[in-house]
Design a protein around this motif. Structure first.
Motif, PDB file in Angstrom:
ATOM      1  N   ALA A 173       0.957  -1.315   0.122  1.00 44.80           N
ATOM      2  CA  ALA A 173       0.075  -0.098  -0.010  1.00 44.80           C
ATOM      3  C   ALA A 173       0.807   1.132   0.050  1.00 44.80           C
ATOM      4  N   ILE A 174       1.825   1.272   0.733  1.00 47.94           N
ATOM      5  CA  ILE A 174       2.683   2.476   0.713  1.00 47.94           C
ATOM      6  C   ILE A 174       3.416   2.686  -0.754  1.00 47.94           C
ATOM      7  N   LYS A 175       3.952   1.513  -1.014  1.00 47.85           N
ATOM      8  CA  LYS A 175       4.460   1.509  -2.399  1.00 47.85           C
ATOM      9  C   LYS A 175       3.712   2.202  -3.549  1.00 47.85           C
ATOM     10  N   THR A 176       2.539   1.688  -3.275  1.00 43.91           N
ATOM     11  CA  THR A 176       1.402   2.393  -4.320  1.00 43.91           C
ATOM     12  C   THR A 176       1.352   3.759  -4.181  1.00 43.91           C
ATOM     13  N   ALA A 177       0.991   4.248  -2.802  1.00 45.91           N
ATOM     14  CA  ALA A 177       0.874   5.815  -2.576  1.00 45.91           C
ATOM     15  C   ALA A 177       1.873   6.492  -3.017  1.00 45.91           C
TER      16      ALA A 177
END
Length: 428
Positions: free
Chosen positions: A360-364
């Motif tokens: 999720a962090i990588k996507t953000a």
């Protein structure tokens, strides 16, 4: 001239407090609805205050334990002389609750003395009703104030502590003795439904925590820097240790990232050790406690706010980030899914899952700015609809006005019925 303004006491264990800006906003909202609010606290935490608004609230707050031990003993002795029957009933209640609690009987006898001091203050200040925040010792003291013949009381339950300790905190009986109970989410209301007799359900109201109108501004440009922010007390329940672990694979893959932890707390040394161990000093920053304006600046400088909590009520930090048009990353727990819709205004991951948090962090940090901006706009609309503090405070104000408008005899009969009916039903 007679003053017909409703006068309410807000009672909190510690107030003002860095992490309790939502209470300050709520008080201001209640006052804006035409109710006079007195601020009362059991103890002070003035040393950690960094916000000018908190300093202003500190000047308005009366703190019981700062009055000294002699004042506690004096008020208790006066109560014994002037209303011995009520003191005896309150004493029995304090002992009963103390035996259930991990705090013990002695601590509850101190709560009784604190209640005596507060009742003296309430009488002098013309207080008509007490509202406590959190179902812990502040509500215990409020309940003892009522048992001593003081004003009626209500309280707000946040969770998760109250639900983790439902029996040792005597939450069910506190609900029974209260005029009404506010909860911050449908989830928290359901937990009270789970434990309380159905006869009590009507008095349990959902009143959200909120943000004030200053947060609902036009969207600011989404930063291009791959920065995310976490706002909250550094403690086990907030999941910051997991968060540091989650960015390790991103750093190892050579992807630029900066994580800013805004807050302080008991877990800070352990988090700092984990940062040093992973050689993440260039990627993780801990700011310590910050003013409301500084928190706002950190959120606006980030592409998303992340809060990987293991236990929560419904975090105000999520509301603030969404109101500022920033998407959020959090977990599928408690009231959070009532606010955050996955892939709509943020991302939700299973609590405790490092792999999904990393994803999720990588996507953000990799999504185009215009996509993040659209998510932020959607989130701001949800917060405006559900968590406008002016609207939520008005709900409380209406409850306070309804309660204080009842004749004292009617209020007493209602409270007696609320105590007796569950006992009769349980015996059948």
């Amino acid at each position: 001239m007679k003053n017909d303004m409703t006068k309410i006491a807000y009672l909190v264990n510690q107030y003002p407090k860095v992490s309790h800006s939502f209470i300050r906003r709520e008080i201001h909202g209640v006052e804006a609805s035409g109710i006079s609010v007195g601020r009362y606290a059991i103890r002070s935490c003035h040393a950690e205050l960094v916000d000018d608004e908190d300093q202003k609230e500190l000047a308005l707050t009366r703190t019981v334990l700062e009055s000294g031990g002699f004042t506690l003993l004096k008020s208790l002795a006066a109560a014994i002389v002037t209303r011995p029957h009520q003191v005896l009933q309150a004493l029995k209640l304090a002992v009963k609750f103390g035996r259930r609690s991990d705090r013990g009987v002695l601590r509850h006898l101190i709560y009784l003395a604190e209640a005596c001091v507060l009742n003296d203050w309430f009488q002098a200040d013309g207080i008509q009703h007490i509202h406590a925040h959190f179902g812990t010792n502040s509500t215990t003291v409020a309940m003892l104030c009522t048992a001593l013949g003081g004003p009626t009381y209500s309280f707000t339950i946040h969770g998760p502590e109250e639900f983790d300790m439902i029996q040792s905190l005597s939450i069910v009986e506190k609900v029974q003795r209260s005029s009404f109970v506010a909860t911050v989410s449908s989830f928290s209301r359901s937990q009270l439904y789970r434990w309380c007799d159905q006869s009590q359900w009507d008095k349990i109201k959902v009143v959200h925590c909120g943000v004030d109108r200053s947060f609902f501004t036009d969207a600011t440009p989404m930063p291009s820097e791959p920065r995310i922010v976490c706002v909250g007390r550094l403690c086990e329940a907030k999941g910051q240790l997991l968060l540091v672990e989650a960015i390790k694979p991103i750093v190892a893959a050579g992807i630029a990232i900066k994580l800013v932890l805004v807050g302080d707390g008991p877990l800070r040394p352990q988090i700092e050790a984990l940062i040093a161990e992973g050689n993440l000093q260039d990627h993780v920053e801990i700011t310590g406690w910050a003013s409301g304006e500084t928190v706002r600046e950190h959120i606006l400088a980030s592409r998303a706010l992340v809060l990987p909590s293991f236990a929560e009520g419904l975090p105000v930090a999520l509301m603030e980030a969404l109101a500022l048009h920033r998407p959020v990353i959090s977990t599928y727990i408690a009231g959070i899914p009532e606010l955050v819709i996955p892939n709509d205004c943020g991302w939700l991951v299973p609590a405790g899952s490092i792999a999904e948090l990393t994803s999720a962090i990588k996507t953000a940090i990799e999504l185009p700015a215009e996509v993040l901006a659209q998510m932020g706009q959607t989130g701001a609309a949800r917060v405006l609809e559900q968590h406008d503090v002016a609207i939520e405070a008005q709900k409380l104000a209406n409850l306070f006005k309804d309660m204080t408008a009842k004749p004292a005899v009617e209020r007493g009969l209602t409270e007696t019925r609320d105590l007796i009916v569950p006992l009769v039903q349980s015996s059948q």
